[in-house]
Design a protein around this motif. Sequence first.
Motif, PDB file in Angstrom:
ATOM      1  N   GLY A 364       0.819  -1.207   0.000  1.00 17.56           N
ATOM      2  CA  GLY A 364       0.000   0.000   0.000  1.00 17.56           C
ATOM      3  C   GLY A 364       0.846   1.246   0.000  1.00 17.56           C
ATOM      4  N   ARG A 365       0.338   2.292   0.668  1.00 19.11           N
ATOM      5  CA  ARG A 365       1.052   3.563   0.709  1.00 19.11           C
ATOM      6  C   ARG A 365       2.247   3.512   1.636  1.00 19.11           C
ATOM      7  NH1 ARG A 365      -0.238   8.640  -0.867  1.00 19.11           N
ATOM      8  NH2 ARG A 365      -2.273   7.914  -1.541  1.00 19.11           N
ATOM      9  N   GLY A 366       2.196   2.656   2.680  1.00 22.01           N
ATOM     10  CA  GLY A 366       3.318   2.568   3.604  1.00 22.01           C
ATOM     11  C   GLY A 366       3.292   3.664   4.663  1.00 22.01           C
ATOM     12  N   LYS A 367       4.187   3.557   5.607  1.00 19.03           N
ATOM     13  CA  LYS A 367       4.270   4.517   6.697  1.00 19.03           C
ATOM     14  C   LYS A 367       5.700   5.020   6.822  1.00 19.03           C
ATOM     15  CE  LYS A 367       0.519   2.390   9.378  1.00 19.03           C
ATOM     16  NZ  LYS A 367       0.138   1.805  10.672  1.00 19.03           N
ATOM     17  N   GLY A 368       5.841   6.277   7.214  1.00 23.14           N
ATOM     18  CA  GLY A 368       7.152   6.847   7.448  1.00 23.14           C
ATOM     19  C   GLY A 368       7.907   7.079   6.156  1.00 23.14           C
ATOM     20  N   PHE A 369       9.231   7.227   6.309  1.00 25.69           N
ATOM     21  CA  PHE A 369      10.077   7.503   5.156  1.00 25.69           C
ATOM     22  C   PHE A 369      10.457   6.200   4.444  1.00 25.69           C
ATOM     23  CE2 PHE A 369      10.752  10.942   8.168  1.00 25.69           C
ATOM     24  CZ  PHE A 369      10.550  12.045   7.380  1.00 25.69           C
ATOM     25  N   GLY A 370      10.823   6.377   3.200  1.00 31.05           N
ATOM     26  CA  GLY A 370      11.346   5.231   2.448  1.00 31.05           C
ATOM     27  C   GLY A 370      10.304   4.246   2.002  1.00 31.05           C
ATOM     28  N   SER A 371       9.029   4.662   1.914  1.00 33.12           N
ATOM     29  CA  SER A 371       7.999   3.733   1.454  1.00 33.12           C
ATOM     30  C   SER A 371       8.239   3.392  -0.013  1.00 33.12           C
ATOM     31  CB  SER A 371       6.604   4.346   1.633  1.00 33.12           C
ATOM     32  OG  SER A 371       6.528   5.570   0.927  1.00 33.12           O
ATOM     33  N   GLY A 372       8.089   2.118  -0.343  1.00 32.55           N
ATOM     34  CA  GLY A 372       8.373   1.642  -1.691  1.00 32.55           C
ATOM     35  C   GLY A 372       7.350   2.156  -2.696  1.00 32.55           C
ATOM     36  N   THR A 373       7.776   2.257  -3.921  1.00 36.19           N
ATOM     37  CA  THR A 373       6.896   2.665  -5.021  1.00 36.19           C
ATOM     38  C   THR A 373       6.721   1.482  -5.959  1.00 36.19           C
ATOM     39  OG1 THR A 373       7.672   4.941  -4.924  1.00 36.19           O
ATOM     40  CG2 THR A 373       6.595   4.237  -6.964  1.00 36.19           C
ATOM     41  N   PRO A 374       5.495   1.003  -6.112  1.00 36.14           N
ATOM     42  CA  PRO A 374       5.306  -0.164  -6.981  1.00 36.14           C
ATOM     43  C   PRO A 374       5.623   0.174  -8.426  1.00 36.14           C
ATOM     44  CG  PRO A 374       3.188   0.795  -6.370  1.00 36.14           C
ATOM     45  CD  PRO A 374       4.231   1.517  -5.576  1.00 36.14           C
ATOM     46  N   THR A 375       6.051  -0.803  -9.136  1.00 37.79           N
ATOM     47  CA  THR A 375       6.374  -0.608 -10.537  1.00 37.79           C
ATOM     48  C   THR A 375       5.795  -1.749 -11.342  1.00 37.79           C
ATOM     49  OG1 THR A 375       8.153  -0.440 -12.146  1.00 37.79           O
ATOM     50  CG2 THR A 375       8.588  -1.776 -10.210  1.00 37.79           C
ATOM     51  N   SER A 376       5.511  -1.496 -12.589  1.00 40.46           N
ATOM     52  CA  SER A 376       4.932  -2.510 -13.464  1.00 40.46           C
ATOM     53  C   SER A 376       6.001  -3.283 -14.231  1.00 40.46           C
ATOM     54  CB  SER A 376       3.974  -1.854 -14.474  1.00 40.46           C
ATOM     55  OG  SER A 376       4.670  -0.900 -15.257  1.00 40.46           O
ATOM     56  N   ASP A 377       7.277  -2.982 -14.002  1.00 44.29           N
ATOM     57  CA  ASP A 377       8.353  -3.647 -14.726  1.00 44.29           C
ATOM     58  C   ASP A 377       8.713  -4.958 -14.023  1.00 44.29           C
ATOM     59  OD1 ASP A 377       8.364  -1.498 -16.432  1.00 44.29           O
ATOM     60  OD2 ASP A 377       9.924  -0.435 -15.314  1.00 44.29           O
ATOM     61  N   THR A 378       7.841  -5.939 -14.086  1.00 40.19           N
ATOM     62  CA  THR A 378       8.069  -7.251 -13.500  1.00 40.19           C
ATOM     63  C   THR A 378       8.169  -8.285 -14.600  1.00 40.19           C
ATOM     64  OG1 THR A 378       5.701  -7.598 -13.272  1.00 40.19           O
ATOM     65  CG2 THR A 378       6.847  -6.631 -11.388  1.00 40.19           C
ATOM     66  N   ILE A 379       8.620  -9.467 -14.227  1.00 40.63           N
ATOM     67  CA  ILE A 379       8.782 -10.537 -15.187  1.00 40.63           C
ATOM     68  C   ILE A 379       7.409 -11.058 -15.605  1.00 40.63           C
ATOM     69  CG2 ILE A 379       9.767 -12.825 -15.548  1.00 40.63           C
ATOM     70  CD1 ILE A 379      11.906 -12.128 -13.505  1.00 40.63           C
ATOM     71  N   LYS A 380       7.215 -11.230 -16.903  1.00 43.00           N
ATOM     72  CA  LYS A 380       5.936 -11.722 -17.412  1.00 43.00           C
ATOM     73  C   LYS A 380       5.805 -13.205 -17.090  1.00 43.00           C
ATOM     74  CE  LYS A 380       4.540 -10.152 -21.282  1.00 43.00           C
ATOM     75  NZ  LYS A 380       4.376  -9.837 -22.723  1.00 43.00           N
ATOM     76  N   PRO A 381       4.652 -13.643 -16.566  1.00 43.60           N
ATOM     77  CA  PRO A 381       4.480 -15.065 -16.258  1.00 43.60           C
ATOM     78  C   PRO A 381       4.589 -15.913 -17.520  1.00 43.60           C
ATOM     79  CG  PRO A 381       2.765 -13.725 -15.217  1.00 43.60           C
ATOM     80  CD  PRO A 381       3.499 -12.825 -16.166  1.00 43.60           C
ATOM     81  N   ALA A 382       5.143 -17.111 -17.357  1.00 38.22           N
ATOM     82  CA  ALA A 382       5.285 -18.027 -18.482  1.00 38.22           C
ATOM     83  C   ALA A 382       3.935 -18.594 -18.883  1.00 38.22           C
ATOM     84  CB  ALA A 382       6.256 -19.156 -18.124  1.00 38.22           C
ATOM     85  N   PHE A 383       3.816 -18.967 -20.133  1.00 38.43           N
ATOM     86  CA  PHE A 383       2.577 -19.539 -20.629  1.00 38.43           C
ATOM     87  C   PHE A 383       2.283 -20.857 -19.903  1.00 38.43           C
ATOM     88  CE2 PHE A 383       0.467 -22.463 -23.625  1.00 38.43           C
ATOM     89  CZ  PHE A 383      -0.704 -21.757 -23.836  1.00 38.43           C
ATOM     90  N   GLY A 384       1.087 -20.973 -19.361  1.00 38.87           N
ATOM     91  CA  GLY A 384       0.684 -22.171 -18.638  1.00 38.87           C
ATOM     92  C   GLY A 384       1.023 -22.167 -17.165  1.00 38.87           C
ATOM     93  N   SER A 385       1.598 -21.077 -16.640  1.00 43.23           N
ATOM     94  CA  SER A 385       2.020 -21.041 -15.232  1.00 43.23           C
ATOM     95  C   SER A 385       0.930 -20.464 -14.343  1.00 43.23           C
ATOM     96  CB  SER A 385       3.312 -20.226 -15.098  1.00 43.23           C
ATOM     97  OG  SER A 385       3.104 -18.877 -15.525  1.00 43.23           O
ATOM     98  N   TRP A 386      -0.298 -20.893 -14.556  1.00 44.53           N
ATOM     99  CA  TRP A 386      -1.399 -20.369 -13.759  1.00 44.53           C
ATOM    100  C   TRP A 386      -1.866 -21.396 -12.728  1.00 44.53           C
ATOM    101  CZ3 TRP A 386      -2.327 -20.086 -19.335  1.00 44.53           C
ATOM    102  CH2 TRP A 386      -2.791 -21.273 -19.871  1.00 44.53           C
TER     103      TRP A 386
END
Length: 548
Positions: A364-386
């Motif tokens: 979520g938003r987090g508390k205090g300093f240094g809260s992480g910022t989500p990013t969409s640059d993640t590894i794409k799931p492999a086909f059939g890995s559901w």
Amino acid sequence: MDLVCDLSVARFVSILLVPTHITNTNTYLSSCRNTNSISNMNVPLHPTTSFQRSLFLASTACCLVSVSSFSNLIPHQPHNSNVKVRSSAALKMSSEFGQDDQAAEAIRSLCDFHEGQWEGTATSFSISPDVAAGIVKRETSPKFKVAVKLGLDANRQFSLTETFEWEEKLSSRSLVLNDCNMDVDSVDASYSLDLSLPDFPAEITGTDKLNQFAIEHCIAASDDRRTKCFAFYGLDQSLQRIVVTTENRIKDTAPPPPSPTNGAPTNGAPNDQLTARDLLEMESDIDRLVEKITGNMEGEPPSSSPTPTPSSPLEQLGKSMSSTDGAKPLTSHDINLLELSSGVWLGDAIIRDMPTVPESPAGGRGKGFGSGTPTSDTIKPAFGSWDVGVQKIAWRWMWNFGEEIRQVVDIGKAMGAGLTKTMTKSLGGNVCVNEGLSRRIPKDQRMVYIDWSGDMVGFLSGPVSIQVPRYLNFDKVTTKDPKKPFFTEFCLYQSTDEGPVEIADVEEAKLPEVCCSKLSRVYNYAGQLKQGISSFYTFNRFGMEEEN
């Protein structure tokens, strides 16, 4: 005696097929034992003739039997008789997709149903930012043919190739399954995918504008019929065009081409590449050869029929849902708001969840300093890995016969992965265009346009209903400006054909049984595919329960 003969033949053929530059038989058998090096053997992986194919199958089976029988000759290689021997096709799927069982089943389903020749027409339309303008630019494409083929591309990845033909013109596209976020229902071969910068013929889409993104749904309506829906988005990520196609299979009545007599392919024949169907056939052929030979070695007579393997509860449920024993044939059913809201839709949803894709920003938003910022640059799931799950659903449309309309979803118990919160929320909106009762428009061309509170738009057109976002949310996401998750839905309505009704039998006439097949795609806050859902509903009309 039979055992000695089988072992001698197996050893002779395996040694005969050893490449000439290999002098150490133990080293060669070790390389065959290593699953990662089977594809690197000098046995031809691209058999171009029936003789080479048979030789390839025999050599692979014999090599596997030799390894199993003489494992004591290979140092530091413990033998496990319970390990199932796997073919090179299965190993290729494993190396490409990771979870080879689900991926292989999905590819097999796609090959069995979609490969071949299809013909049909497309209906397309657009909407403007002004809701009052309604549906504009309705177009009907000329009749076209499409040839579908699955196989390996130049990078040894499974791809789907479609070649369109209309009015002496050709156009083709090739999609890598692992790059287009493809979701497949392996029970009936329905699928959905998305792709960037789609390239489609303007005669089929009804527009020649450049599109940035497209979402495609394809529902297998019957053994020889499929219905597809395309949602095209422009460079500003707004909805530009909706295209619906209805395609029928072209049954090949021509005799097969004569096979070459000398064992060599004819000039110009594309026999130098393996298709996905070839790999699957080779896998099953090798498994049968290995089981037959190993069965003779162990002194067990070969069984005439394969022993059924126990299946999971989800597989049993899928088979029972797809069973057509005693079922009446279904035909397309033109739907309207009056009928759609005159009952409740009860059914089951098969959910394919991507476990590595988060549903909401981590922490979520987090508390205090240094809260992480989500990013969409993640590894794409492999086909059939559901991860697969099933859930009961009751789905209702509520309409006041005017402009106000709602959708209510009541979920039941789930087994495995469950629906995300996005799919369980109720929707409210306004009916902008309703041609359901218009007599001046043919019944199969009447449309309904619904504005779902500005974020989503919905359409009814003949036997299909569509629900897609008006704008996409593929921009970079931050905690200060989070994007909403969204989903797409494509429904196909079908009914049983009760035959013509005479005027004297109107009161005793039975209404047709209506059912709905739905494909859904759920995207998370960052525009990543979170879930692919295929569901099937039956229609229970209000007031009909007491009569039944």
